[in-house]
Design a protein around this motif. Structure first.
Motif, PDB file in Angstrom:
ATOM      1  N   MET A   1       0.849  -1.194   0.000  1.00 40.11           N
ATOM      2  CA  MET A   1       0.000   0.000   0.000  1.00 40.11           C
ATOM      3  C   MET A   1       0.884   1.243   0.000  1.00 40.11           C
ATOM      4  SD  MET A   1      -3.005   1.061   2.719  1.00 40.11           S
ATOM      5  CE  MET A   1      -3.974  -0.364   2.288  1.00 40.11           C
ATOM      6  N   THR A   2       0.604   2.193  -0.876  1.00 41.06           N
ATOM      7  CA  THR A   2       1.405   3.404  -0.971  1.00 41.06           C
ATOM      8  C   THR A   2       0.865   4.475  -0.056  1.00 41.06           C
ATOM      9  OG1 THR A   2       0.067   4.341  -2.750  1.00 41.06           O
ATOM     10  CG2 THR A   2       1.866   2.866  -3.387  1.00 41.06           C
ATOM     11  N   GLN A   3       1.680   5.539   0.130  1.00 38.96           N
ATOM     12  CA  GLN A   3       1.233   6.667   0.942  1.00 38.96           C
ATOM     13  C   GLN A   3      -0.033   7.269   0.354  1.00 38.96           C
ATOM     14  OE1 GLN A   3       4.415   9.455   1.353  1.00 38.96           O
ATOM     15  NE2 GLN A   3       5.705   8.069   2.480  1.00 38.96           N
ATOM     16  N   ASP A   4      -0.088   7.406  -0.964  1.00 36.24           N
ATOM     17  CA  ASP A   4      -1.221   8.067  -1.584  1.00 36.24           C
ATOM     18  C   ASP A   4      -2.529   7.324  -1.328  1.00 36.24           C
ATOM     19  OD1 ASP A   4       0.367  10.062  -2.578  1.00 36.24           O
ATOM     20  OD2 ASP A   4       0.722   9.047  -4.497  1.00 36.24           O
ATOM     21  N   SER A   5      -2.453   6.016  -1.118  1.00 33.44           N
ATOM     22  CA  SER A   5      -3.678   5.236  -0.896  1.00 33.44           C
ATOM     23  C   SER A   5      -4.068   5.169   0.570  1.00 33.44           C
ATOM     24  CB  SER A   5      -3.499   3.812  -1.448  1.00 33.44           C
ATOM     25  OG  SER A   5      -2.513   3.111  -0.698  1.00 33.44           O
ATOM     26  N   MET A   6      -3.244   5.719   1.446  1.00 36.88           N
ATOM     27  CA  MET A   6      -3.536   5.661   2.879  1.00 36.88           C
ATOM     28  C   MET A   6      -4.064   7.014   3.343  1.00 36.88           C
ATOM     29  SD  MET A   6      -0.281   3.517   4.358  1.00 36.88           S
ATOM     30  CE  MET A   6      -0.986   3.444   6.001  1.00 36.88           C
ATOM     31  N   HIS A   7      -5.379   7.118   3.488  1.00 36.15           N
ATOM     32  CA  HIS A   7      -5.982   8.365   3.931  1.00 36.15           C
ATOM     33  C   HIS A   7      -6.306   8.333   5.422  1.00 36.15           C
ATOM     34  CE1 HIS A   7      -6.169   9.718  -0.186  1.00 36.15           C
ATOM     35  NE2 HIS A   7      -6.813   8.624  -0.529  1.00 36.15           N
ATOM     36  N   ALA A   8      -6.384   7.146   5.976  1.00 39.37           N
ATOM     37  CA  ALA A   8      -6.649   6.997   7.404  1.00 39.37           C
ATOM     38  C   ALA A   8      -6.252   5.583   7.810  1.00 39.37           C
ATOM     39  CB  ALA A   8      -8.122   7.248   7.710  1.00 39.37           C
ATOM     40  N   LEU A   9      -5.912   5.422   9.060  1.00 36.09           N
ATOM     41  CA  LEU A   9      -5.634   4.091   9.586  1.00 36.09           C
ATOM     42  C   LEU A   9      -6.947   3.376   9.846  1.00 36.09           C
ATOM     43  CD1 LEU A   9      -2.885   4.961  12.241  1.00 36.09           C
ATOM     44  CD2 LEU A   9      -2.530   4.144   9.910  1.00 36.09           C
ATOM     45  N   ASP A  10      -7.023   2.084   9.495  1.00 37.99           N
ATOM     46  CA  ASP A  10      -8.219   1.346   9.875  1.00 37.99           C
ATOM     47  C   ASP A  10      -8.174   1.069  11.375  1.00 37.99           C
ATOM     48  OD1 ASP A  10      -6.657  -0.958  10.367  1.00 37.99           O
ATOM     49  OD2 ASP A  10      -6.972  -1.730   8.351  1.00 37.99           O
ATOM     50  N   ASP A  51       7.156   0.463   6.413  1.00 39.34           N
ATOM     51  CA  ASP A  51       7.651   0.499   5.043  1.00 39.34           C
ATOM     52  C   ASP A  51       7.122   1.714   4.283  1.00 39.34           C
ATOM     53  OD1 ASP A  51       9.097  -1.788   5.441  1.00 39.34           O
ATOM     54  OD2 ASP A  51       7.657  -3.113   4.426  1.00 39.34           O
ATOM     55  N   THR A  52       5.914   2.152   4.582  1.00 40.69           N
ATOM     56  CA  THR A  52       5.318   3.304   3.902  1.00 40.69           C
ATOM     57  C   THR A  52       5.594   4.620   4.631  1.00 40.69           C
ATOM     58  OG1 THR A  52       3.212   2.975   5.076  1.00 40.69           O
ATOM     59  CG2 THR A  52       3.450   1.935   2.910  1.00 40.69           C
ATOM     60  N   VAL A 234       3.060   8.416  14.494  1.00 39.81           N
ATOM     61  CA  VAL A 234       2.254   8.114  13.323  1.00 39.81           C
ATOM     62  C   VAL A 234       2.220   9.358  12.447  1.00 39.81           C
ATOM     63  CG1 VAL A 234       0.104   8.776  14.492  1.00 39.81           C
ATOM     64  CG2 VAL A 234       0.020   7.249  12.521  1.00 39.81           C
ATOM     65  N   ALA A 235       2.255   9.161  11.139  1.00 41.38           N
ATOM     66  CA  ALA A 235       2.136  10.291  10.223  1.00 41.38           C
ATOM     67  C   ALA A 235       0.826  11.017  10.516  1.00 41.38           C
ATOM     68  CB  ALA A 235       2.161   9.798   8.778  1.00 41.38           C
ATOM     69  N   ARG A 236       0.925  12.306  10.741  1.00 37.45           N
ATOM     70  CA  ARG A 236      -0.242  13.030  11.240  1.00 37.45           C
ATOM     71  C   ARG A 236      -1.459  13.019  10.331  1.00 37.45           C
ATOM     72  NH1 ARG A 236       2.566  18.282  13.008  1.00 37.45           N
ATOM     73  NH2 ARG A 236       3.924  17.479  11.394  1.00 37.45           N
ATOM     74  N   PRO A 237      -1.320  12.997   9.000  1.00 38.07           N
ATOM     75  CA  PRO A 237      -2.539  12.886   8.197  1.00 38.07           C
ATOM     76  C   PRO A 237      -3.355  11.632   8.502  1.00 38.07           C
ATOM     77  CG  PRO A 237      -0.705  13.562   6.817  1.00 38.07           C
ATOM     78  CD  PRO A 237      -0.127  13.173   8.153  1.00 38.07           C
ATOM     79  N   LEU A 238      -2.676  10.606   9.022  1.00 40.43           N
ATOM     80  CA  LEU A 238      -3.354   9.358   9.363  1.00 40.43           C
ATOM     81  C   LEU A 238      -3.876   9.350  10.789  1.00 40.43           C
ATOM     82  CD1 LEU A 238      -0.831   6.851   7.750  1.00 40.43           C
ATOM     83  CD2 LEU A 238      -2.864   7.896   6.725  1.00 40.43           C
ATOM     84  N   GLY A 330       4.152  14.600   6.026  1.00 29.02           N
ATOM     85  CA  GLY A 330       4.310  14.105   7.380  1.00 29.02           C
ATOM     86  C   GLY A 330       4.706  12.651   7.483  1.00 29.02           C
ATOM     87  N   TYR A 331       5.048  12.013   6.354  1.00 29.98           N
ATOM     88  CA  TYR A 331       5.479  10.628   6.369  1.00 29.98           C
ATOM     89  C   TYR A 331       6.992  10.550   6.578  1.00 29.98           C
ATOM     90  CZ  TYR A 331       0.917   9.177   4.565  1.00 29.98           C
ATOM     91  OH  TYR A 331      -0.427   8.934   4.408  1.00 29.98           O
TER      92      TYR A 331
END
Length: 346
Positions: A1-10, A51-52, A234-238, A330-331
């Motif tokens: 999964m790439t950064q662009d596809s991660m908009h939030a943590l499940d 990894d991301t 954790v990356a703050r956007p997530l 923020g990653y």
């Protein structure tokens, strides 16, 4: 999964990050038991996050080191020449004793968090290194007196009370051991852990060229004395708390400790530190939006009437956090080992 596809943590990843915020170095079997998952699945999910660049674990010297006379902490404001901000920031981010670099709004271009062995070394670095660096116009240095709260206490709050209690209880240790002078090995261990807070004893032993038993013993002493702290970020956007706000305030000197206790009870607060400057308290808070930043300040005024906020800024790009390099979103994209044993000769 790439950064662009991660908009939030499940919800599983949120629970995993929360568990590691409580017990950053716990084994996967223990983390899995708390989450009702098997160890292999937990480890696989964590590897995907790291990894991301979505999450990571680091280690840093604790405030106890400064209060024991083994270092000092400073917040340095930097103004840059036009067109030189990015190059200056990247150069400063490579300094091993600069734990944080942020491009911020307001009356300064960059905010640095600097660790030094003593005030003499700090002064030498600021006057000679920063004073001669091409692209820097001026700097202002503010010494931290007491750190009342820092980022290792911040939580996602994805676990239920029973899960938190179980992990917290297993993290509990005996009475605090006395602070002791750090050895060269201790400094090497902290540097290695600052890059990977979950590094195994064997990996640390190889990096420091000692036995795994020696590493285990030295780390036990460091953690028991509260001289180092490990944290899961954790990356703050997530995190759903993507905006970082800096506030500088004024408190009556006699009320500083009581006011700080009130401030640190607020969920958004990541850092609360007394500073010896024109303002005597600095706060860093994570909030949900720019609108929420203003609402947070309203809540702060209502909760803590003894605090007067005199200045504020927003992090436009937190470029380095606790030794780890971040991209514009923020990653995590890398790390620079932290080193407080000394500053480069200038």
């Amino acid at each position: 999964m790439t950064q662009d596809s991660m908009h939030a943590l499940d919800h599983v990843d949120q629970a995993l990050v929360h568990a590691l915020q409580i017990a950053p170095r716990a084994g996967w079997a223990r983390i899995g038991a708390a989450l009702d998952m098997d160890a292999v699945t937990v480890a696989r999910r964590w590897n995907r996050l790291t990894d991301t660049g979505a999450a990571w674990i680091s280690c840093h010297p604790a405030p106890a080191m400064a209060t024991s006379g083994q270092g000092c902490l400073a917040f340095v404001e930097v103004d840059c020449a036009n067109g030189r901000l990015l190059s200056v920031a990247r150069e400063l981010a490579e300094e091993r004793h600069v734990s944080a670099v942020a491009h911020v709004s307001g009356d300064r271009d960059l905010l640095l968090t600097v660790m030094a062995p003593d005030q003499v070394a700090l002064t030498r670095w600021v006057t000679h290194r920063l004073g001669s660096m091409d692209g820097i116009v001026t700097t202002r240095t503010h010494l931290a007196s007491t750190v009342y709260a820092e980022g290792s206490r911040w939580r996602l709050r994805a676990l239920d009370g029973d899960q938190v209690s179980r992990l917290t209880a297993e993290e509990a240790v005996g009475p605090d051991a006395p602070v002791f002078p750090l050895t060269a090995l201790d400094h090497r261990l902290v540097a290695a852990l600052s890059v990977d807070g979950r590094a195994t004893y064997r990996a640390l032993a190889d990096a420091c060229e000692v036995s795994a038993d020696t590493v285990r013993r030295r780390m036990g002493r460091l953690f028991a004395a509260g001289m180092v702290q490990t944290r899961c970020e954790v990356a703050r956007p997530l995190s759903q708390w993507p905006v970082s706000v800096y506030l500088w305030g004024q408190v009556a000197p006699g009320d500083l400790r009581a006011v700080s206790a009130q401030v640190t009870g607020m969920r958004e607060v990541r850092l609360c530190a007394g500073v010896i400057s024109r303002h005597n308290l600095k706060l860093v808070a994570w909030v949900r939006s720019l609108d929420d930043a203003q609402r947070f300040e309203v809540r702060l005024a209502e909760r803590v009437p003894g605090l007067t906020v005199a200045d504020r800024a927003v992090a436009l790009w937190p470029m380095k956090l606790n030794g780890h390099l971040l991209d514009e979103r923020g990653y995590r994209v890398g790390a620079v080992p932290l080193d407080v044993s000394g500053l480069p000769h200038v």
